[in-house]
Design a protein around this motif. Structure first.
Motif, PDB file in Angstrom:
ATOM      1  N   MET A   1     100.023-112.772 -74.641  1.00 38.49           N
ATOM      2  CA  MET A   1     100.653-111.540 -74.244  1.00 38.49           C
ATOM      3  C   MET A   1      99.966-110.334 -74.891  1.00 38.49           C
ATOM      4  SD  MET A   1     103.019-110.449 -72.276  1.00 38.49           S
ATOM      5  CE  MET A   1     104.078-111.884 -72.054  1.00 38.49           C
ATOM      6  N   THR A   2      99.605-110.464 -76.182  1.00 35.94           N
ATOM      7  CA  THR A   2      98.929-109.377 -76.882  1.00 35.94           C
ATOM      8  C   THR A   2      97.569-109.086 -76.266  1.00 35.94           C
ATOM      9  OG1 THR A   2     100.042-109.989 -78.942  1.00 35.94           O
ATOM     10  CG2 THR A   2      98.101-108.591 -79.124  1.00 35.94           C
TER      11      THR A   2
ATOM     12  N   TYR B   1     108.990-103.964 -72.001  1.00 35.56           N
ATOM     13  CA  TYR B   1     107.671-103.357 -71.819  1.00 35.56           C
ATOM     14  C   TYR B   1     107.099-103.891 -70.510  1.00 35.56           C
ATOM     15  CZ  TYR B   1     107.844-102.126 -76.796  1.00 35.56           C
ATOM     16  OH  TYR B   1     108.197-101.619 -78.012  1.00 35.56           O
ATOM     17  N   SER B   2     106.493-103.023 -69.744  1.00 39.75           N
ATOM     18  CA  SER B   2     105.908-103.474 -68.480  1.00 39.75           C
ATOM     19  C   SER B   2     104.654-102.694 -68.156  1.00 39.75           C
ATOM     20  CB  SER B   2     106.916-103.318 -67.333  1.00 39.75           C
ATOM     21  OG  SER B   2     107.151-101.951 -67.038  1.00 39.75           O
ATOM     22  N   ILE B   3     103.782-103.323 -67.385  1.00 39.99           N
ATOM     23  CA  ILE B   3     102.660-102.625 -66.777  1.00 39.99           C
ATOM     24  C   ILE B   3     103.020-102.403 -65.312  1.00 39.99           C
ATOM     25  CG2 ILE B   3     100.851-103.463 -68.329  1.00 39.99           C
ATOM     26  CD1 ILE B   3     100.228-105.642 -66.318  1.00 39.99           C
ATOM     27  N   TYR B   4     102.543-101.312 -64.756  1.00 41.49           N
ATOM     28  CA  TYR B   4     102.891-101.023 -63.368  1.00 41.49           C
ATOM     29  C   TYR B   4     101.719-100.393 -62.642  1.00 41.49           C
ATOM     30  CZ  TYR B   4     103.741 -96.208 -65.031  1.00 41.49           C
ATOM     31  OH  TYR B   4     103.622 -94.959 -65.591  1.00 41.49           O
TER      32      TYR B   4
ATOM     33  N   GLY C   1     104.994 -92.890 -52.192  1.00 43.07           N
ATOM     34  CA  GLY C   1     104.311 -94.181 -52.231  1.00 43.07           C
ATOM     35  C   GLY C   1     105.182 -95.312 -52.736  1.00 43.07           C
ATOM     36  N   LEU C   2     104.502 -96.347 -53.221  1.00 38.71           N
ATOM     37  CA  LEU C   2     105.141 -97.568 -53.710  1.00 38.71           C
ATOM     38  C   LEU C   2     104.887 -97.722 -55.201  1.00 38.71           C
ATOM     39  CD1 LEU C   2     104.038-100.021 -50.860  1.00 38.71           C
ATOM     40  CD2 LEU C   2     106.177 -98.742 -51.018  1.00 38.71           C
ATOM     41  N   HIS C   3     105.832 -98.348 -55.882  1.00 40.13           N
ATOM     42  CA  HIS C   3     105.747 -98.547 -57.329  1.00 40.13           C
ATOM     43  C   HIS C   3     106.120 -99.993 -57.620  1.00 40.13           C
ATOM     44  CE1 HIS C   3     106.881 -96.831 -61.557  1.00 40.13           C
ATOM     45  NE2 HIS C   3     106.456 -98.086 -61.642  1.00 40.13           N
ATOM     46  N   THR C   4     105.189-100.754 -58.203  1.00 41.09           N
ATOM     47  CA  THR C   4     105.466-102.146 -58.533  1.00 41.09           C
ATOM     48  C   THR C   4     105.048-102.420 -59.969  1.00 41.09           C
ATOM     49  OG1 THR C   4     105.086-104.458 -57.877  1.00 41.09           O
ATOM     50  CG2 THR C   4     103.227-102.951 -57.679  1.00 41.09           C
ATOM     51  N   GLY C   5     105.787-103.295 -60.643  1.00 43.68           N
ATOM     52  CA  GLY C   5     105.502-103.552 -62.048  1.00 43.68           C
ATOM     53  C   GLY C   5     105.741-104.991 -62.444  1.00 43.68           C
ATOM     54  N   LEU C   6     105.171-105.354 -63.587  1.00 40.17           N
ATOM     55  CA  LEU C   6     105.277-106.703 -64.149  1.00 40.17           C
ATOM     56  C   LEU C   6     105.667-106.574 -65.612  1.00 40.17           C
ATOM     57  CD1 LEU C   6     104.752-109.816 -64.012  1.00 40.17           C
ATOM     58  CD2 LEU C   6     102.402-109.295 -64.714  1.00 40.17           C
ATOM     59  N   TYR C   7     106.712-107.277 -66.037  1.00 38.64           N
ATOM     60  CA  TYR C   7     107.160-107.193 -67.422  1.00 38.64           C
ATOM     61  C   TYR C   7     106.249-107.994 -68.347  1.00 38.64           C
ATOM     62  CZ  TYR C   7     111.447-105.015 -65.787  1.00 38.64           C
ATOM     63  OH  TYR C   7     112.351-104.160 -65.221  1.00 38.64           O
ATOM     64  N   LEU C   8     105.871-107.358 -69.462  1.00 35.07           N
ATOM     65  CA  LEU C   8     105.087-108.026 -70.489  1.00 35.07           C
ATOM     66  C   LEU C   8     105.996-108.698 -71.514  1.00 35.07           C
ATOM     67  CD1 LEU C   8     102.418-105.261 -71.184  1.00 35.07           C
ATOM     68  CD2 LEU C   8     102.129-107.315 -69.785  1.00 35.07           C
ATOM     69  N   ASP C   9     107.095-108.032 -71.841  1.00 33.91           N
ATOM     70  CA  ASP C   9     108.007-108.568 -72.849  1.00 33.91           C
ATOM     71  C   ASP C   9     109.385-107.961 -72.633  1.00 33.91           C
ATOM     72  OD1 ASP C   9     108.630-110.112 -75.192  1.00 33.91           O
ATOM     73  OD2 ASP C   9     108.734-108.230 -76.293  1.00 33.91           O
TER      74      ASP C   9
ATOM     75  N   LYS D   1     117.720-112.259 -78.131  1.00 28.82           N
ATOM     76  CA  LYS D   1     117.095-113.239 -77.253  1.00 28.82           C
ATOM     77  C   LYS D   1     116.237-112.545 -76.213  1.00 28.82           C
ATOM     78  CE  LYS D   1     121.064-113.261 -74.086  1.00 28.82           C
ATOM     79  NZ  LYS D   1     122.092-114.096 -73.408  1.00 28.82           N
ATOM     80  N   SER D   2     115.580-113.330 -75.398  1.00 26.94           N
ATOM     81  CA  SER D   2     114.794-112.787 -74.288  1.00 26.94           C
ATOM     82  C   SER D   2     115.710-112.056 -73.311  1.00 26.94           C
ATOM     83  CB  SER D   2     114.065-113.924 -73.564  1.00 26.94           C
ATOM     84  OG  SER D   2     113.532-113.477 -72.336  1.00 26.94           O
ATOM     85  N   GLY D   3     115.172-110.995 -72.697  1.00 26.75           N
ATOM     86  CA  GLY D   3     115.956-110.238 -71.733  1.00 26.75           C
ATOM     87  C   GLY D   3     115.753-110.695 -70.300  1.00 26.75           C
TER      88      GLY D   3
END
Length: 238
Positions: free
Chosen positions: A1-2, A104-107, A127-135, A161-163
């Motif tokens: 992940m890092t 935290y996410s990248i998009y 436009g469109l906005h899409t993202g992926l969670y890192l943590d 715990k994890s979200g």
């Protein structure tokens, strides 16, 4: 992940932008609002508070399309936090909980910009906005009580715990924004953006029967970003 996070930051800061005049870097803050952010179950209810926020940094117009430079891609990195409160119970016991959900996410934004008059008026884009969670992380406390024989038992559960039960692994939505022109400071480029994300979060309570769960909620978000610097490049794709 890092390693993924560091690789994304390197890409974010080394992309050049297209021939249009966009900022070199943008930072901003957003106010995310969960639409109908309350869930009422038969013996409990939960709601999202008004202290939610989203911080982000992005590379405006990192990649353009050579056939139409009004289309472009903007990558970014964000941190979002929601506060959740809830309570429930019956004759035999009950509980209250106070939680913070962080992610935290990248998009990536795919946008089309309408160039009305760059010298005199704001530019409008959508436009469109899409993202992926890192943590993701869920933390807080759950205070509970239960009646016994002539005694009431009480306790506190520490939650850390994890979200993943609150946030989905990915998210996507639609955006609309405009960039006002500041003639006295052309190197500063602010923008205001409105976004809508369907099925953005899930309410979940492990103490509720599965057939009662009705978790998915949509989100509306208002963002204010400030771009710094002006730079032109030629990174494009066919």
């Amino acid at each position: 992940m890092t390693r993924l996070f560091l690789s994304f930051l390197i890409c974010l800061f080394t992309f050049s932008i297209n021939a249009q005049e966009h900022s070199w870097l943008t930072i901003g803050v957003a106010y995310p609002m969960i639409i109908d952010g309350k869930v009422d179950w038969s013996h409990s209810n939960y709601f999202i508070g008004d202290k939610s926020f989203n911080l982000f940094i992005e590379k405006p117009s990192a990649i353009s399309f050579s056939k139409n430079e009004n289309f472009y891609l903007t990558p970014g990195l964000s941190f979002v936090q929601f506060e959740e409160s809830g309570e429930g119970g019956g004759l035999g016991g009950g509980s209250t909980r106070e939680l913070k959900h962080k992610a935290y996410s990248i998009y990536l934004k795919l946008m089309y910009e309408i160039d009305l008059a760059p010298e005199n008026s704001p530019n409008i884009y959508f436009g469109l906005h899409t993202g992926l969670y890192l943590d993701t992380e869920t933390s807080g406390t759950r205070d509970w009580w239960a009646r016994g024989d002539d005694i009431t038992y009480r306790g506190t559960e520490i939650i850390n715990k994890s979200g993943k039960q609150f946030f989905n692994s990915m998210y996507g939505g639609f955006l609309f924004g405009f960039r006002p022109v500041i003639r006295s400071a052309p190197f500063i480029k602010p923008y205001i953006e409105l976004s809508f994300f369907p099925y953005y979060i899930d309410f979940y309570d492990p103490h509720i029967e599965q057939e009662e769960q009705n978790p998915s909620k949509n989100m509306f978000q208002i963002s204010i970003g400030i771009g710094f610097g002006t730079k032109s490049g030629n990174t494009s794709t066919e």
